[in-house]
Write an enzyme that holds these catalytic residues in place. Sequence first.
Site, PDB file in Angstrom:
ATOM      1  NE  ARG A 189      -5.903 -11.978  57.151  1.00  0.00           N
ATOM      2  CZ  ARG A 189      -4.661 -12.104  56.703  1.00  0.00           C
ATOM      3  NH1 ARG A 189      -4.330 -11.597  55.519  1.00  0.00           N
ATOM      4  NH2 ARG A 189      -3.757 -12.747  57.401  1.00  0.00           N
ATOM      5  NE  ARG A 227      -9.350 -16.527  62.549  1.00  0.00           N
ATOM      6  CZ  ARG A 227      -8.163 -16.795  62.028  1.00  0.00           C
ATOM      7  NH1 ARG A 227      -7.571 -17.937  62.278  1.00  0.00           N
ATOM      8  NH2 ARG A 227      -7.589 -15.923  61.270  1.00  0.00           N
ATOM      9  NE  ARG A 262       1.635 -14.091  55.805  1.00  0.00           N
ATOM     10  CZ  ARG A 262       0.696 -14.203  56.745  1.00  0.00           C
ATOM     11  NH1 ARG A 262       0.926 -14.935  57.817  1.00  0.00           N
ATOM     12  NH2 ARG A 262      -0.452 -13.599  56.611  1.00  0.00           N
ATOM     13  CE  LYS A 272      -3.007 -16.575  64.431  1.00  0.00           C
ATOM     14  NZ  LYS A 272      -2.873 -15.213  63.903  1.00  0.00           N
ATOM     15  NE  ARG A 314      -2.210 -16.255  54.322  1.00  0.00           N
ATOM     16  CZ  ARG A 314      -2.410 -16.307  55.641  1.00  0.00           C
ATOM     17  NH1 ARG A 314      -1.546 -16.946  56.419  1.00  0.00           N
ATOM     18  NH2 ARG A 314      -3.463 -15.743  56.184  1.00  0.00           N
TER      19      ARG A 314
HETATM   20  P1  AP5 Z   1       3.043 -15.433  60.694  1.00  0.00           P
HETATM   21  O1  AP5 Z   1       3.787 -16.323  61.627  1.00  0.00           O
HETATM   22  O2  AP5 Z   1       2.711 -15.958  59.360  1.00  0.00           O
HETATM   23  O3  AP5 Z   1       1.745 -14.807  61.414  1.00  0.00           O
HETATM   24  P2  AP5 Z   1       0.317 -15.445  61.754  1.00  0.00           P
HETATM   25  O4  AP5 Z   1      -0.052 -14.956  63.118  1.00  0.00           O
HETATM   26  O5  AP5 Z   1       0.330 -16.910  61.506  1.00  0.00           O
HETATM   27  O6  AP5 Z   1      -0.567 -14.661  60.708  1.00  0.00           O
HETATM   28  P3  AP5 Z   1      -1.753 -15.178  59.755  1.00  0.00           P
HETATM   29  O7  AP5 Z   1      -1.940 -14.084  58.753  1.00  0.00           O
HETATM   30  O8  AP5 Z   1      -1.484 -16.558  59.263  1.00  0.00           O
HETATM   31  O9  AP5 Z   1      -2.940 -15.188  60.752  1.00  0.00           O
HETATM   32  P4  AP5 Z   1      -4.399 -15.212  60.389  1.00  0.00           P
HETATM   33  O10 AP5 Z   1      -4.966 -15.521  61.708  1.00  0.00           O
HETATM   34  O11 AP5 Z   1      -4.933 -13.989  59.739  1.00  0.00           O
HETATM   35  O12 AP5 Z   1      -4.513 -16.295  59.210  1.00  0.00           O
HETATM   36  P5  AP5 Z   1      -5.034 -17.788  59.151  1.00  0.00           P
HETATM   37  O13 AP5 Z   1      -4.231 -18.497  58.176  1.00  0.00           O
HETATM   38  O14 AP5 Z   1      -5.185 -18.345  60.520  1.00  0.00           O
HETATM   39  O15 AP5 Z   1       3.922 -14.082  60.562  1.00  0.00           O
HETATM   40  C1  AP5 Z   1       3.515 -13.026  59.704  1.00  0.00           C
HETATM   41  C2  AP5 Z   1       4.764 -12.391  59.066  1.00  0.00           C
HETATM   42  O16 AP5 Z   1       5.523 -11.746  60.078  1.00  0.00           O
HETATM   43  C3  AP5 Z   1       5.710 -13.398  58.377  1.00  0.00           C
HETATM   44  O17 AP5 Z   1       6.276 -12.815  57.251  1.00  0.00           O
HETATM   45  C4  AP5 Z   1       6.801 -13.654  59.451  1.00  0.00           C
HETATM   46  O18 AP5 Z   1       8.039 -13.973  58.860  1.00  0.00           O
HETATM   47  C5  AP5 Z   1       6.856 -12.303  60.150  1.00  0.00           C
HETATM   48  N1  AP5 Z   1       7.168 -12.417  61.572  1.00  0.00           N
HETATM   49  C6  AP5 Z   1       6.699 -13.367  62.440  1.00  0.00           C
HETATM   50  N2  AP5 Z   1       7.174 -13.131  63.694  1.00  0.00           N
HETATM   51  C7  AP5 Z   1       7.958 -12.007  63.593  1.00  0.00           C
HETATM   52  C8  AP5 Z   1       8.701 -11.246  64.543  1.00  0.00           C
HETATM   53  N3  AP5 Z   1       8.763 -11.603  65.843  1.00  0.00           N
HETATM   54  N4  AP5 Z   1       9.362 -10.146  64.112  1.00  0.00           N
HETATM   55  C9  AP5 Z   1       9.314  -9.776  62.798  1.00  0.00           C
HETATM   56  N5  AP5 Z   1       8.621 -10.443  61.844  1.00  0.00           N
HETATM   57  C10 AP5 Z   1       7.945 -11.551  62.252  1.00  0.00           C
HETATM   58  O19 AP5 Z   1      -6.529 -17.568  58.585  1.00  0.00           O
HETATM   59  C11 AP5 Z   1      -6.754 -17.156  57.262  1.00  0.00           C
HETATM   60  C12 AP5 Z   1      -8.254 -17.124  56.981  1.00  0.00           C
HETATM   61  O20 AP5 Z   1      -8.796 -18.463  57.122  1.00  0.00           O
HETATM   62  C13 AP5 Z   1      -9.089 -16.263  57.937  1.00  0.00           C
HETATM   63  O21 AP5 Z   1      -9.117 -14.896  57.544  1.00  0.00           O
HETATM   64  C14 AP5 Z   1     -10.461 -16.936  57.814  1.00  0.00           C
HETATM   65  O22 AP5 Z   1     -11.120 -16.565  56.619  1.00  0.00           O
HETATM   66  C15 AP5 Z   1     -10.101 -18.433  57.700  1.00  0.00           C
HETATM   67  N6  AP5 Z   1     -10.042 -19.101  59.002  1.00  0.00           N
HETATM   68  C16 AP5 Z   1      -8.955 -19.705  59.576  1.00  0.00           C
HETATM   69  N7  AP5 Z   1      -9.260 -20.211  60.768  1.00  0.00           N
HETATM   70  C17 AP5 Z   1     -10.565 -19.927  60.988  1.00  0.00           C
HETATM   71  C18 AP5 Z   1     -11.452 -20.166  62.065  1.00  0.00           C
HETATM   72  N8  AP5 Z   1     -11.060 -20.800  63.176  1.00  0.00           N
HETATM   73  N9  AP5 Z   1     -12.731 -19.735  61.953  1.00  0.00           N
HETATM   74  C19 AP5 Z   1     -13.166 -19.107  60.841  1.00  0.00           C
HETATM   75  N10 AP5 Z   1     -12.383 -18.832  59.779  1.00  0.00           N
HETATM   76  C20 AP5 Z   1     -11.084 -19.233  59.859  1.00  0.00           C
HETATM   77 MG    MG Z   2      -0.665 -18.204  60.158  1.00  0.00          MG
END
Ligand code: AP5
Ligand code: MG
Length: 242
Positions: free
Chosen positions: A200, A119, A156, A44, A189
């Site tokens: 997660r 979410r 990552r 994402k 992270r």
């Molecule tokens: P990346 O692009 O970083 O993936 P991502 O989908 O953004 O993954 P996240 O871990 O950030 O998602 P998340 O939803 O768990 O975390 P968030 O920060 O939202 O890619 C991942 C890796 O893969 C990278 O190394 C990249 O280089 C590689 N990659 C990407 N595309 C690729 C491809 N095509 N091929 C190969 N490699 C690839 O949330 C974190 C925490 O915040 C949550 O757990 C929760 O506690 C809180 N939170 C956030 N939003 C909310 C909400 N709305 N409600 C409640 N709690 C929330």
């Molecule tokens: Mg992300």
Amino acid sequence: MKVLLIGLCAFITAVGTVAYAAIDQESSVNKKVVILMGPPGSGKGTQAKKISEKLGIPHISTGDLFRENLSKGTPLGLKVKEYIESGNLVPDEIVVDMLIDRVSSDDCRDGYLLDGFPRSIPQAEALGKELGDNIDLVVINLEVPDDIVVKRIEGRMSCKDCGAIFNKYFTPPQKENICDNCSGELNQRSDDNAKVVGERLKVYHNQTAPVEKFYSAKGVVKTVDGQQSPGAVFNDLMKLFN
Ligand code: AP5
Ligand code: MG
């Protein structure tokens, strides 16, 4: 004469107010809101940066906003720390307040891209209330199986200065631990470890996957194969906006 002048002023003010309201309503008709959904590690953040540049709308990641608050040690950061570090969702009312505040900024007037929000069903309902009917809504579901996202998350690394995302297995930086874009230091992270990733994913399947069904019922979901290379995923995403 005085009465006539006062009447004229009142008339001009009323006409101005009506005209302003009409312009305001018209400008919000074509507001574009893109919601990028998918499990943790599905790409994402990687894709959101590029889509928002291409469409000229701001990229809003609730996870990034929380991490910013965590690293600055703000009261919000302290409140959400335990949820993030254990892989659980931050309570809806905290996320919704932060999100509504962010999308009320001027830069969101013509639209925005949401990464990691909504979410849960209550979050999706709160967003629906905020948006009303006059919007162009696209919900993208990045599909990637659990075993692949675990490997991606393990590898990552993100730049602590500009936020650029790399992966030691799939998209490594040119110099070890140094950002290709700004030469900043690359970090892992605190929630990117095997135990928290399992939690997660569980939270994603139980609480976030139903949100996709919520939007599917409205006919606005487009699914993209997120297992391809980042470039191929981006090409498929761009086809949705042609
Ligand atoms: P990346 O692009 O970083 O993936 P991502 O989908 O953004 O993954 P996240 O871990 O950030 O998602 P998340 O939803 O768990 O975390 P968030 O920060 O939202 O890619 C991942 C890796 O893969 C990278 O190394 C990249 O280089 C590689 N990659 C990407 N595309 C690729 C491809 N095509 N091929 C190969 N490699 C690839 O949330 C974190 C925490 O915040 C949550 O757990 C929760 O506690 C809180 N939170 C956030 N939003 C909310 C909400 N709305 N409600 C409640 N709690 C929330
Ligand atoms: Mg992300």
